[in-house]
Design a protein around this motif. Structure first.
Motif, PDB file in Angstrom:
ATOM      1  N   MET A   1       0.831  -1.198   0.000  1.00 33.24           N
ATOM      2  CA  MET A   1       0.000   0.000   0.000  1.00 33.24           C
ATOM      3  C   MET A   1       0.869   1.252   0.000  1.00 33.24           C
ATOM      4  N   ILE A   2       0.431   2.275  -0.717  1.00 34.36           N
ATOM      5  CA  ILE A   2       1.130   3.549  -0.729  1.00 34.36           C
ATOM      6  C   ILE A   2       0.638   4.389   0.446  1.00 34.36           C
ATOM      7  N   ASP A   3       1.569   4.974   1.188  1.00 35.59           N
ATOM      8  CA  ASP A   3       1.223   5.817   2.339  1.00 35.59           C
ATOM      9  C   ASP A   3       0.244   6.914   1.889  1.00 35.59           C
ATOM     10  N   ALA A   4      -0.898   7.002   2.587  1.00 35.83           N
ATOM     11  CA  ALA A   4      -1.918   7.986   2.233  1.00 35.83           C
ATOM     12  C   ALA A   4      -1.383   9.406   2.304  1.00 35.83           C
ATOM     13  N   ARG A   5      -0.383   9.636   3.173  1.00 36.17           N
ATOM     14  CA  ARG A   5       0.169  10.981   3.305  1.00 36.17           C
ATOM     15  C   ARG A   5       0.916  11.394   2.043  1.00 36.17           C
ATOM     16  N   LEU A   6       1.536  10.427   1.376  1.00 37.41           N
ATOM     17  CA  LEU A   6       2.219  10.735   0.117  1.00 37.41           C
ATOM     18  C   LEU A   6       1.202  11.088  -0.972  1.00 37.41           C
ATOM     19  N   LYS A   7       0.075  10.385  -0.982  1.00 40.69           N
ATOM     20  CA  LYS A   7      -0.975  10.694  -1.949  1.00 40.69           C
ATOM     21  C   LYS A   7      -1.518  12.106  -1.715  1.00 40.69           C
ATOM     22  N   THR A   8      -1.680  12.453  -0.442  1.00 42.26           N
ATOM     23  CA  THR A   8      -2.183  13.784  -0.111  1.00 42.26           C
ATOM     24  C   THR A   8      -1.201  14.856  -0.558  1.00 42.26           C
ATOM     25  N   LEU A   9       0.091  14.622  -0.335  1.00 37.34           N
ATOM     26  CA  LEU A   9       1.112  15.581  -0.770  1.00 37.34           C
ATOM     27  C   LEU A   9       1.067  15.751  -2.279  1.00 37.34           C
ATOM     28  N   ARG A  10       0.844  14.684  -2.990  1.00 36.95           N
ATOM     29  CA  ARG A  10       0.777  14.724  -4.455  1.00 36.95           C
ATOM     30  C   ARG A  10      -0.391  15.596  -4.926  1.00 36.95           C
ATOM     31  N   VAL A  11      -1.535  15.452  -4.273  1.00 39.08           N
ATOM     32  CA  VAL A  11      -2.685  16.274  -4.628  1.00 39.08           C
ATOM     33  C   VAL A  11      -2.429  17.725  -4.258  1.00 39.08           C
ATOM     34  N   LEU A  12      -1.841  17.953  -3.099  1.00 41.46           N
ATOM     35  CA  LEU A  12      -1.530  19.315  -2.654  1.00 41.46           C
ATOM     36  C   LEU A  12      -0.586  20.007  -3.625  1.00 41.46           C
ATOM     37  N   ALA A  13       0.328  19.251  -4.204  1.00 42.59           N
ATOM     38  CA  ALA A  13       1.267  19.825  -5.172  1.00 42.59           C
ATOM     39  C   ALA A  13       0.532  20.360  -6.391  1.00 42.59           C
ATOM     40  N   THR A  14      -0.610  19.773  -6.711  1.00 42.35           N
ATOM     41  CA  THR A  14      -1.401  20.207  -7.869  1.00 42.35           C
ATOM     42  C   THR A  14      -2.343  21.354  -7.511  1.00 42.35           C
ATOM     43  N   THR A  15      -3.016  21.260  -6.377  1.00 42.59           N
ATOM     44  CA  THR A  15      -4.021  22.262  -6.029  1.00 42.59           C
ATOM     45  C   THR A  15      -3.415  23.538  -5.445  1.00 42.59           C
ATOM     46  N   GLY A  16      -2.362  23.383  -4.638  1.00 41.47           N
ATOM     47  CA  GLY A  16      -1.711  24.547  -4.041  1.00 41.47           C
ATOM     48  C   GLY A  16      -2.391  25.091  -2.796  1.00 41.47           C
ATOM     49  N   THR A  17      -3.517  24.487  -2.387  1.00 38.43           N
ATOM     50  CA  THR A  17      -4.194  24.943  -1.171  1.00 38.43           C
ATOM     51  C   THR A  17      -4.670  23.750  -0.352  1.00 38.43           C
ATOM     52  N   ILE A  18      -4.707  23.939   0.972  1.00 36.10           N
ATOM     53  CA  ILE A  18      -5.193  22.895   1.873  1.00 36.10           C
ATOM     54  C   ILE A  18      -6.680  22.645   1.621  1.00 36.10           C
TER      55      ILE A  18
ATOM     56  N   VAL B   1       7.702  14.537  -4.943  1.00 37.82           N
ATOM     57  CA  VAL B   1       6.466  14.292  -5.696  1.00 37.82           C
ATOM     58  C   VAL B   1       6.773  13.663  -7.048  1.00 37.82           C
ATOM     59  N   THR B   2       7.844  14.096  -7.697  1.00 37.37           N
ATOM     60  CA  THR B   2       8.224  13.485  -8.982  1.00 37.37           C
ATOM     61  C   THR B   2       8.471  11.996  -8.803  1.00 37.37           C
ATOM     62  N   GLY B   3       9.150  11.643  -7.712  1.00 34.39           N
ATOM     63  CA  GLY B   3       9.383  10.223  -7.435  1.00 34.39           C
ATOM     64  C   GLY B   3       8.104   9.483  -7.105  1.00 34.39           C
ATOM     65  N   ILE B   4       7.184  10.163  -6.397  1.00 36.86           N
ATOM     66  CA  ILE B   4       5.902   9.541  -6.063  1.00 36.86           C
ATOM     67  C   ILE B   4       5.115   9.228  -7.332  1.00 36.86           C
ATOM     68  N   ASP B   5       5.177  10.113  -8.321  1.00 40.77           N
ATOM     69  CA  ASP B   5       4.477   9.871  -9.592  1.00 40.77           C
ATOM     70  C   ASP B   5       4.911   8.541 -10.201  1.00 40.77           C
ATOM     71  N   ALA B   6       6.222   8.294 -10.219  1.00 39.01           N
ATOM     72  CA  ALA B   6       6.737   7.053 -10.800  1.00 39.01           C
ATOM     73  C   ALA B   6       6.301   5.837  -9.981  1.00 39.01           C
ATOM     74  N   ILE B   7       6.340   5.974  -8.655  1.00 33.95           N
ATOM     75  CA  ILE B   7       5.942   4.872  -7.786  1.00 33.95           C
ATOM     76  C   ILE B   7       4.453   4.571  -7.936  1.00 33.95           C
ATOM     77  N   MET B   8       3.641   5.623  -8.036  1.00 35.15           N
ATOM     78  CA  MET B   8       2.203   5.430  -8.171  1.00 35.15           C
ATOM     79  C   MET B   8       1.850   4.720  -9.471  1.00 35.15           C
ATOM     80  N   SER B   9       2.568   5.027 -10.538  1.00 31.62           N
ATOM     81  CA  SER B   9       2.320   4.350 -11.815  1.00 31.62           C
ATOM     82  C   SER B   9       2.621   2.858 -11.695  1.00 31.62           C
ATOM     83  N   GLN B  10       3.719   2.531 -11.024  1.00 31.11           N
ATOM     84  CA  GLN B  10       4.070   1.121 -10.823  1.00 31.11           C
ATOM     85  C   GLN B  10       3.041   0.418  -9.955  1.00 31.11           C
TER      86      GLN B  10
END
Length: 328
Positions: A1-18, A65-74
């Motif tokens: 399982m991917i840590d949910a906190r990493l997924k949240t950081l990934r979304v935050l990187a796109t939205t820019g707001t909490i 986040v760039t590394g998370i993108d690659a991990i999420m694809s895998q």
């Protein structure tokens, strides 16, 4: 399982707001903030900093986040292949798309899935293309139908999503029924360059298509009104406030005092419609089947459009022949 906190950081990187991240992920704003604080402590890294009313990632955060993108694809690929290996299907499938795509492409897909996978729970969210990409990233939906220019505008999206071309949807001209050219079968943009125009707001994909079409013919249109919704624009046109462009797929049902014409000449603007899924997830049989159904439905739409165009061409040829015989 991917840590949910990493997924949240990934979304935050796109939205820019909490707040926007909370809206997409389903967490509360305080829970999102807590996840980011916990992640920074666990990794001993400074990942975000305040930026006005929002936040932005530090260089460390962006690299992560760039590394998370690659991990999420895998992970997406591994999850899909593992379920397939065991003959399992997901319990839920989320679909998203803008209004005309939802009506013409997603609705038939849902009907098809109900027959082939009656136990699969399918939910559809009508949303603008950029919102669809954000919903995909937050795993709220699994397949989206969008206009291609939205995904092409963000280089990072190429690492997160895979595209499947569906169809090119040309734009038509909408005129008031009282317009001098309304009796025509087609019109060029050059003939309408001096008219008052109604179009979408700056920054939208349709405004970009509109501007590019007139740039191609070396003209600067006079935009007098802006409308976000097709229904609003068509109502303005019906009231004689100007002319506009609308996609072929968009319905003019119940529209009053307007005429729809095909565009002839050099500039023929069209929007390219694609299906998008998270990178790696296309290993899922359900998602592959969904994409195949979408492509099949798109081919039907294209065939119907081609038949309409041939019919129009044949009618024009008959009119021309009758005119020639009358002249003789």
């Amino acid at each position: 399982m991917i840590d949910a906190r990493l997924k949240t950081l990934r979304v935050l990187a796109t939205t820019g707001t909490i707040a926007a991240t909370a809206d997409l992920t389903g967490y509360s704003a305080s829970a999102v903030s807590a996840q980011i604080r916990e992640l920074q402590r666990a990794l001993d890294m400074k990942l975000v900093v305040r930026d006005g009313r929002g936040v932005r990632l530090t260089a460390t955060g962006r690299h992560l986040v760039t590394g998370i993108d690659a991990i999420m694809s895998q992970w997406e690929q591994l999850r899909a292949e593992s379920m397939h290996a065991g003959g399992q299907l997901p319990a839920n499938l989320g679909l998203g798309g803008f209004s005309t795509a939802a009506a013409h492409l997603l609705a038939p897909l849902v009907s098809s899935l109900r027959v082939t996978h009656p136990k699969l729970s399918v939910h559809v969210m009508e949303a603008q293309p950029q919102r669809c990409l954000e919903l995909l990233l937050a795993e709220r939906i699994d397949v989206a139908v969008i206009v291609a220019s939205h995904i092409e505008a963000q280089p990072a999206d190429a690492e997160r999503f895979e595209q499947t071309p569906l169809l090119d949807d040309p734009l038509d001209v909408i005129l008031p029924s009282s317009h001098p050219l309304a009796a025509r079968d087609s019109v060029t943009l050059e003939e309408l360059a001096g008219d008052d125009w109604i179009t979408d707001v700056h920054g939208s994909v349709y405004r970009s298509l509109f501007t590019a079409a007139f740039t191609m013919i070396g003209a600067t249109p006079r935009v007098v009104h802006e409308a976000v919704e097709w229904e609003t624009m068509v109502a303005f046109i019906g009231a004689g406030m100007g002319v506009g462009l609308v996609p072929r797929l968009a319905s003019l049902w119940q529209a009053e005092n307007v005429t729809r014409l095909r565009i002839a000449g050099r500039a023929k603007p069209a929007r390219r419609i694609v299906a998008v899924a998270r990178k790696g997830s296309m290993s899922s049989p359900v998602i592959r089947q969904s994409l195949e159904v979408l492509q099949s439905n798109a081919r039907v739409i294209l065939a119907e459009r081609l038949a309409e165009e041939h019919k129009t061409e044949d009618e024009l040829a008959l009119i021309e022949n009758d005119y020639q015989h009358t002249s003789e």
